[in-house]
Design a protein around this motif. Structure first.
Motif, mmCIF file in Angstrom:
data_model
loop_
_atom_site.group_PDB
_atom_site.id
_atom_site.type_symbol
_atom_site.label_atom_id
_atom_site.label_comp_id
_atom_site.label_asym_id
_atom_site.label_seq_id
_atom_site.Cartn_x
_atom_site.Cartn_y
_atom_site.Cartn_z
ATOM 1 N N ARG A 67 0.819 -1.219 0.000
ATOM 2 C CA ARG A 67 0.000 0.000 0.000
ATOM 3 C C ARG A 67 0.845 1.257 0.000
ATOM 4 O O ARG A 67 0.498 2.237 -0.658
ATOM 5 C CB ARG A 67 -0.981 -0.031 1.160
ATOM 6 N N LEU A 68 1.946 1.257 0.720
ATOM 7 C CA LEU A 68 2.817 2.426 0.712
ATOM 8 C C LEU A 68 3.324 2.705 -0.701
ATOM 9 O O LEU A 68 3.268 3.834 -1.182
ATOM 10 C CB LEU A 68 3.996 2.237 1.670
ATOM 11 N N LYS A 69 3.776 1.673 -1.375
ATOM 12 C CA LYS A 69 4.280 1.856 -2.738
ATOM 13 C C LYS A 69 3.162 2.310 -3.670
ATOM 14 O O LYS A 69 3.356 3.199 -4.503
ATOM 15 C CB LYS A 69 4.922 0.576 -3.259
ATOM 16 N N GLU A 70 1.990 1.703 -3.557
ATOM 17 C CA GLU A 70 0.856 2.105 -4.404
ATOM 18 C C GLU A 70 0.500 3.576 -4.190
ATOM 19 O O GLU A 70 0.285 4.313 -5.162
ATOM 20 C CB GLU A 70 -0.375 1.240 -4.104
ATOM 21 N N PHE A 121 -0.967 11.125 2.847
ATOM 22 C CA PHE A 121 -1.765 10.460 1.816
ATOM 23 C C PHE A 121 -3.268 10.516 2.094
ATOM 24 O O PHE A 121 -4.059 10.019 1.291
ATOM 25 C CB PHE A 121 -1.317 9.007 1.649
ATOM 26 N N GLU A 122 -3.633 11.071 3.233
ATOM 27 C CA GLU A 122 -5.037 11.182 3.629
ATOM 28 C C GLU A 122 -5.736 9.828 3.647
ATOM 29 O O GLU A 122 -6.793 9.623 3.054
ATOM 30 C CB GLU A 122 -5.783 12.178 2.733
ATOM 31 N N VAL A 123 -5.085 8.883 4.331
ATOM 32 C CA VAL A 123 -5.650 7.545 4.529
ATOM 33 C C VAL A 123 -5.598 7.224 6.013
ATOM 34 O O VAL A 123 -4.854 7.847 6.768
ATOM 35 C CB VAL A 123 -4.885 6.457 3.728
ATOM 36 N N LEU A 143 -2.315 -0.285 7.144
ATOM 37 C CA LEU A 143 -1.854 -1.538 7.752
ATOM 38 C C LEU A 143 -2.650 -2.760 7.298
ATOM 39 O O LEU A 143 -2.412 -3.871 7.774
ATOM 40 C CB LEU A 143 -1.904 -1.414 9.276
ATOM 41 N N GLY A 144 -3.591 -2.577 6.386
ATOM 42 C CA GLY A 144 -4.323 -3.692 5.827
ATOM 43 C C GLY A 144 -5.510 -4.176 6.638
ATOM 44 O O GLY A 144 -6.009 -5.278 6.422
ATOM 45 N N ARG A 145 -5.972 -3.351 7.560
ATOM 46 C CA ARG A 145 -7.120 -3.752 8.384
ATOM 47 C C ARG A 145 -8.448 -3.434 7.721
ATOM 48 O O ARG A 145 -9.475 -3.995 8.097
ATOM 49 C CB ARG A 145 -7.030 -3.087 9.749
ATOM 50 N N THR A 146 -8.444 -2.500 6.767
ATOM 51 C CA THR A 146 -9.648 -2.173 5.987
ATOM 52 C C THR A 146 -9.251 -2.064 4.512
ATOM 53 O O THR A 146 -8.075 -1.927 4.190
ATOM 54 C CB THR A 146 -10.283 -0.842 6.422
ATOM 55 N N GLU A 147 -10.237 -2.097 3.664
ATOM 56 C CA GLU A 147 -9.985 -2.016 2.224
ATOM 57 C C GLU A 147 -9.950 -0.589 1.687
ATOM 58 O O GLU A 147 -9.572 -0.359 0.569
ATOM 59 C CB GLU A 147 -11.043 -2.833 1.465
ATOM 60 N N TYR A 148 -10.378 0.387 2.484
ATOM 61 C CA TYR A 148 -10.346 1.791 2.062
ATOM 62 C C TYR A 148 -10.268 2.701 3.239
ATOM 63 O O TYR A 148 -10.357 2.342 4.364
ATOM 64 C CB TYR A 148 -11.515 2.193 1.217
#
Length: 68
Positions: free
Chosen positions: A7-10, A55-57, A63-68
């Motif tokens: 996710r960081l790379k994306e 990144f406003e996330v 950390l992969g606990r949610t999809e968005y």
């Protein structure tokens, strides 16, 4: 590879940033960004907060606990 690394790379690629540019923004080194994106190490909680703010996330997303 762990979900944080992916996710960081994306997120970085979506903003069209180099590892060096992101490192400057987060006040770290490009070696750290590289290691995080390869899953070799993980940032501190303080840096995770900076990443989320930039990144406003949510941390849960990063950390992969949610999809968005």
């Amino acid at each position: 590879m762990d979900i944080f690394a992916i996710r960081l790379k994306e997120l970085r690629m979506e903003k069209r940033l180099t590892q060096q540019q992101l490192a400057t923004t987060l006040q770290t080194t490009d070696d750290s960004i590289y290691s995080w994106e390869k899953g070799r190490s993980e940032p501190s909680i303080a840096v995770i907060r900076k990443i989320c703010d930039f990144f406003e996330v949510s941390a849960d997303y990063l950390l992969g606990r949610t999809e968005y």
